[in-house]
Design a protein around this motif. Structure first.
Motif, mmCIF file in Angstrom:
data_model
loop_
_atom_site.group_PDB
_atom_site.id
_atom_site.type_symbol
_atom_site.label_atom_id
_atom_site.label_comp_id
_atom_site.label_asym_id
_atom_site.label_seq_id
_atom_site.Cartn_x
_atom_site.Cartn_y
_atom_site.Cartn_z
ATOM 1 N N GLY A 6 0.805 -1.559 -0.022
ATOM 2 C CA GLY A 6 -0.098 -0.334 -0.256
ATOM 3 C C GLY A 6 0.665 1.337 -0.434
ATOM 4 N N PRO A 7 -0.047 2.402 -0.280
ATOM 5 C CA PRO A 7 1.448 3.877 -0.205
ATOM 6 C C PRO A 7 1.261 4.018 0.917
ATOM 7 C CG PRO A 7 -0.793 4.359 -0.929
ATOM 8 C CD PRO A 7 -0.754 2.258 -0.359
ATOM 9 N N ASN A 8 2.822 4.928 1.337
ATOM 10 C CA ASN A 8 2.633 5.379 2.177
ATOM 11 C C ASN A 8 1.678 6.446 2.704
ATOM 12 O OD1 ASN A 8 5.079 3.793 2.836
ATOM 13 N ND2 ASN A 8 6.136 4.747 1.255
ATOM 14 N N TRP A 9 1.974 7.461 2.203
ATOM 15 C CA TRP A 9 1.479 8.712 2.135
ATOM 16 C C TRP A 9 0.176 9.107 0.907
ATOM 17 C CZ3 TRP A 9 2.194 13.491 0.396
ATOM 18 C CH2 TRP A 9 2.786 14.110 -0.155
ATOM 19 N N GLN A 10 -0.497 10.308 1.483
ATOM 20 C CA GLN A 10 -1.229 10.742 -0.417
ATOM 21 C C GLN A 10 -1.654 12.201 -0.209
ATOM 22 O OE1 GLN A 10 -5.640 11.094 0.542
ATOM 23 N NE2 GLN A 10 -5.881 8.579 -1.254
ATOM 24 N N LEU A 11 -1.205 13.118 -1.161
ATOM 25 C CA LEU A 11 -1.748 13.913 -1.587
ATOM 26 C C LEU A 11 -3.437 14.197 -1.855
ATOM 27 C CD1 LEU A 11 -1.451 17.118 -1.403
ATOM 28 C CD2 LEU A 11 -0.292 17.095 -3.390
ATOM 29 N N ARG A 12 -3.904 15.322 -1.121
ATOM 30 C CA ARG A 12 -5.569 15.224 -1.838
ATOM 31 C C ARG A 12 -6.064 16.538 -2.010
ATOM 32 N NH1 ARG A 12 -10.210 13.472 1.976
ATOM 33 N NH2 ARG A 12 -8.964 11.614 1.700
ATOM 34 N N VAL A 13 -5.870 16.317 -3.498
ATOM 35 C CA VAL A 13 -6.063 18.337 -4.158
ATOM 36 C C VAL A 13 -7.732 18.118 -4.662
ATOM 37 C CG1 VAL A 13 -5.412 20.387 -5.751
ATOM 38 C CG2 VAL A 13 -3.815 18.330 -4.482
ATOM 39 N N GLN A 14 -8.924 18.634 -4.417
ATOM 40 C CA GLN A 14 -9.861 19.219 -5.080
ATOM 41 C C GLN A 14 -10.655 20.443 -5.272
ATOM 42 O OE1 GLN A 14 -13.014 16.976 -2.931
ATOM 43 N NE2 GLN A 14 -14.236 18.763 -2.610
ATOM 44 N N VAL A 15 -11.291 20.542 -6.638
ATOM 45 C CA VAL A 15 -11.622 21.781 -6.521
ATOM 46 C C VAL A 15 -13.356 21.511 -7.170
ATOM 47 C CG1 VAL A 15 -12.265 23.420 -8.365
ATOM 48 C CG2 VAL A 15 -10.557 22.852 -7.988
ATOM 49 N N GLN A 16 -14.250 21.986 -6.360
ATOM 50 C CA GLN A 16 -15.342 21.378 -6.497
ATOM 51 C C GLN A 16 -16.701 22.919 -7.032
ATOM 52 O OE1 GLN A 16 -16.860 21.267 -2.381
ATOM 53 N NE2 GLN A 16 -19.543 19.505 -2.836
ATOM 54 N N PHE A 17 -17.325 22.781 -7.471
ATOM 55 C CA PHE A 17 -18.561 23.769 -8.214
ATOM 56 C C PHE A 17 -19.641 23.163 -7.226
ATOM 57 C CE2 PHE A 17 -14.990 22.811 -11.727
ATOM 58 C CZ PHE A 17 -14.902 24.195 -11.574
#
Length: 267
Positions: A250-261
């Motif tokens: 599994g991955p060590n860490w996650q970067l989350r980026v979101q744009v929501q209209f």
């Protein structure tokens, strides 16, 4: 990237036919920041959430999942539908470079029924997994299960939890059985100007996996802001989550980026 941009433009154009309200009262940036964090809010929205997962396998590969997840309330907000269509890029984790597969993963559709209530609100309903990712980018099985959500909004806070479990349907497929659980708690504190800080890790469990390989448990936090382009409100956020428990590959860490209209209903 060109295909992803085309999807984003097309989605914004389709939802752009809905005319958002001008900023006032319950549709201020602060109120919309709180509503955007609430899965049961009576608010049409079109989020594009990009999750980049780092440190996968012995070669520390990186995978990417862009979730396109329109949220549409029906029947005056008593039924909330959420569809998650993931566009995935999966690396070949057995090598230092190379792609295993890329494209559409399994689509997940949820419909919550939320009865009228005061204070703490809640909803429940079915979650359906469509095998649109095939055997490489998905389970290659239809899936079905229950989903539930509980939300409280004291003062500037939005606090809640969402959970579901999906089981594969039928027994005549050569694909492996599916029995997967998800638990997401979310804590959001809204500030002036539409700014907020949040934590919304997604805990998952693969009940079919072996001992020590079932759970992925992240911890982390992020921040965001609701702003406007003309009269269109947009919720943007970024966050980072470290997996304190994970399968071996599994991955060590996650970067989350979101744009929501956001598309508030006009009065």
């Amino acid at each position: 990237m060109i295909a992803t941009l085309a999807i984003a433009i097309a989605g914004a154009a389709i939802f752009g036919g809905l005319k958002p309200m001008p900023a006032s009262g319950q549709d201020s940036n602060e109120a919309l920041a709180s509503a955007a964090a609430n899965p049961l809010a009576n608010l049409i929205s079109l989020p594009f959430q990009n999750n980049t997962n780092f440190g996968i396998g012995s070669f520390d590969r990186t995978a990417n999942v862009l979730n396109i997840q329109p949220v549409i309330p029906l029947f005056n907000g008593r039924v909330i539908t959420r569809t998650i269509a993931p566009v995935v890029w999966i690396p070949d984790v057995t090598a230092e470079s190379g792609t295993l597969s890329s494209g559409l993963g399994d689509i997940l559709f949820t419909a919550f029924y939320s009865p009228a209530s005061e204070g703490v609100v809640w909803g429940f309903g079915p979650v359906v997994s469509l095998p649109t990712g095939g055997e490489t980018r998905g389970s290659d099985r239809w899936g079905l299960g229950p989903s539930a959500v509980l939300v409280a909004t004291p003062a500037n806070w939005t606090i809640g939890v969402l959970a579901n479990n999906v089981w594969s349907l039928g027994s005549d497929s050569e694909a492996a059985d599916v029995n997967q659980g998800l638990l997401q708690y979310f804590v959001v504190y809204t500030m002036e100007g539409g700014w907020y800080v949040n934590s919304a890790p997604i805990i998952t469990a693969d009940w079919e996996a072996g001992d020590g390989q079932k759970w992925t448990v992240p911890f982390g936090a992020g921040a965001g802001k609701v702003f406007r382009i003309g009269s269109l409100p947009i919720n943007s956020q970024v966050g980072a989550y470290y997996n304190v428990v994970k399968p071996d590959n599994g991955p060590n860490w996650q970067l989350r980026v979101q744009v929501q209209f956001l598309f508030p209903f006009g009065g």
